[in-house]
Design an enzyme around this catalytic site. Structure first.
Site: not given
Ligand code: BES
Ligand code: ZN
Ligand code: MN
Length: 500
Positions: A274, A348, A344, A285
């Site tokens: 990230k 899931r 990221d 998280d």
């Molecule tokens: N933990 C994040 C999602 C998240 C975003 C939680 C904002 C709290 C606040 C998750 O693991 C993630 O990174 N999701 C990605 C998925 C994508 C790579 C398909 C996302 O939402 O960008």
């Molecule tokens: Zn996450």
């Molecule tokens: Mn993530």
């Protein structure tokens, strides 16, 4: 921790540092709410006038202090806004929020009495819960324990009739409120202190204290069992993953619920790192796992006649020479293979393992809770979680229950057409990425692939409401919020009542 009690004393005679009353916005100005009668009398009927002079309007979130006139034992009167005046009683959420505002405003005070509307047991419970949640402070790392001490003691004033119900209502609020504050502590703890191993140890200790059965699978056991999702996500970290099972059973239970929580103790994104600006709050998280754990302990404290099993899927998502690469294929628990296109999208992967494992025990319902996607935050904002399910009735039930419990949620679909994008891996059964549009639903569809045939399952994406970054409001502080705890607890309560 703030002590909470209920009293049938009159508002005028109770000895306290502050006396809290509710005021509302009427068509002709400010209106004192039920509970404020004695204070209005002490002001010779001029309470509304006095508060209006001080600028009060009765709006939600408002808190106005007035020195007490003669006739009240408390030195200070605090008037908190309830919003629009209501003939037929104030909503429970308005009461929770008003009590929360009062508790936050009175930080540093030893003893406060809450003379808010509290005719019914539900109202007493709402006032008590709002007060307890508003008293929350996380002082672990601050030299001065985070500024003012939380209010020391809150006394909820309830009418004499139904005082037994009132006492039970306060006890319920204490069980749920304390467990919510436990979830908040877990979320707020810095990720260098809370990792999968220390989280599991906390769960074991708290489980022991409350008489719950806690089993922990460490990295060796996970390897032996073939938990490829947890191992793949946790593989880049010096802190290896854990799968924790917390079981509450009741001898008269006629149903078993499985709650599964995403427990990424820190989400750096892994090799698909990230960027700065997106990782500062990623200690949150594991909020799903915290909510699940808190809900199981609360179910036990409430003695609900239902079995509740919590599954905490704990891992730290870090980049390193041992981390999963974009392009790697993981063999998940149960045998399905997943091509990891983006490290990221890790939540899931750990949830898939835990959902399959939970399903092996044939629970009546599986509900997972996860800070899963930024897309859900885009769709619903920072205060509302998404509810998805393979069962329309369960989705509607959870949405309704959340609202009753004071949590904002919204039903979201699992459109079949979005599945295709995840099934186009040329080498594995699935990939962990699909179409970008509708990303929150794609994540839900991925999880659905791991739900046993015929099983009833729902998914709560709490990425928005799990962590509050703005100014505190109502009973919600900055940081961890304990999102979904009340929904899970109420669902367990309803299941126990329905099958009784
Ligand atoms: N933990 C994040 C999602 C998240 C975003 C939680 C904002 C709290 C606040 C998750 O693991 C993630 O990174 N999701 C990605 C998925 C994508 C790579 C398909 C996302 O939402 O960008
Ligand atoms: Zn996450
Ligand atoms: Mn993530």
């Amino acid at each position: 921790m703030t002590a909470l009690s209920v009293s049938t004393s009159s508002a005028a005679s109770l000895r306290a540092d502050a006396l809290v009353i509710g005021v509302a916005k009427g068509p002709k100005g400010i209106v004192p709410a039920p509970g404020a009668e004695a204070v209005n009398e002490a002001f010779e009927g001029k309470l509304a006038e006095v508060l209006t002079t001080l600028g009060a309007t009765g709006a939600e979130g408002e808190a106005v202090k007035v020195p007490s006139p003669a006739g009240l034992k408390a030195a200070l009167v605090l008037a908190v806004g309830l919003g629009e005046a209501a003939e037929d009683g104030y909503g429970l959420e308005a009461l929770r929020r008003a009590a929360g505002v009062a508790a936050r405003t009175l930080a540093g005070t030893k003893k406060a009495a809450l003379a808010l509307p509290a005719e019914s047991a539900d109202e007493v419970e709402a006032v008590a819960l709002g007060g307890l949640l508003g008293s929350y402070a996380f002082g672990t790392y601050k030299a001065d324990g985070n500024g003012k001490e939380p209010v020391g003691e809150l006394v909820v004033l309830a009418p004499r009739k139904g005082s037994k119900d009132a006492k039970a209502a306060v006890e319920r609020a204490v069980a749920v409120g304390e467990e919510m504050n436990r979830a908040r502590d877990l979320v707020n703890t810095a990720p260098n202190d809370l990792n999968p191993k220390s989280f599991a140890a906390i769960a074991q200790a708290a489980g022991k204290e409350h008489g719950l059965k806690v089993e922990v699978l460490d990295e060796k056991a996970l390897t032996k069992g073939g938990f490829g999702g947890l191992l793949g996500v946790g593989g880049g970290s010096a802190n290896p993953p854990r799968l924790v099972k917390v079981a509450y059973t009741h001898p008269k239970a006629k149903a078993t619920l499985a709650f599964v929580g995403k427990g990424i103790t820190y989400d750096s994104g892994g090799i698909s790192l990230k960027p700065a600006g997106h990782n500062e709050t990623m200690k949150c998280d594991m909020a799903g796992a915290a909510a699940v754990f808190a809900a199981v302990v609360a179910a036990k404290r409430l003695g609900l006649a239902v079995n509740v099993t919590g599954w905490l899927a704990l891992a730290e998502n870090m980049p390193s020479g041992t981390a999963t690469r974009p392009g790697d294929v993981l063999r998940m628990y149960g045998g399905k293979t997943v091509e990891v296109l983006n490290t990221d999208a890790e939540g899931r992967l750990v949830l898939a393992d835990a959902i399959v494992r939970a399903g092996e025990e044939n629970p009546d319902v599986i509900v997972d809770v996860a800070t899963l996607t930024g897309a859900m935050v885009m769709a619903l904002g920072n205060r509302t979680f998404g509810v998805m399910s393979n069962n329309d009735e369960l989705r509607e039930t959870l949405h309704a229950i959340a609202g009753e419990a004071g949590e904002q949620s919204w039903p979201m679909p699992l459109p079949a057409d979005l599945r295709k994008g995840m099934t186009e891996s040329t080498i594995a059964d699935l990939s962990n990425m699909g179409e970008r549009m509708g990303g929150g639903l794609v994540a839900g569809l991925f999880l659905k692939e791991f739900v046993a045939e015929g099983a009833t399952w729902a998914h709560l994406d709490i990425a928005g409401p799990a962590f509050h970054e703005g100014a505190p409001f109502g009973y919600t502080p900055k940081g961890g919020t304990a999102s979904a705890v009340r929904t899970l607890v109420r669902y367990a309560e309803q299941t126990a009542a329905a099958k009784a």
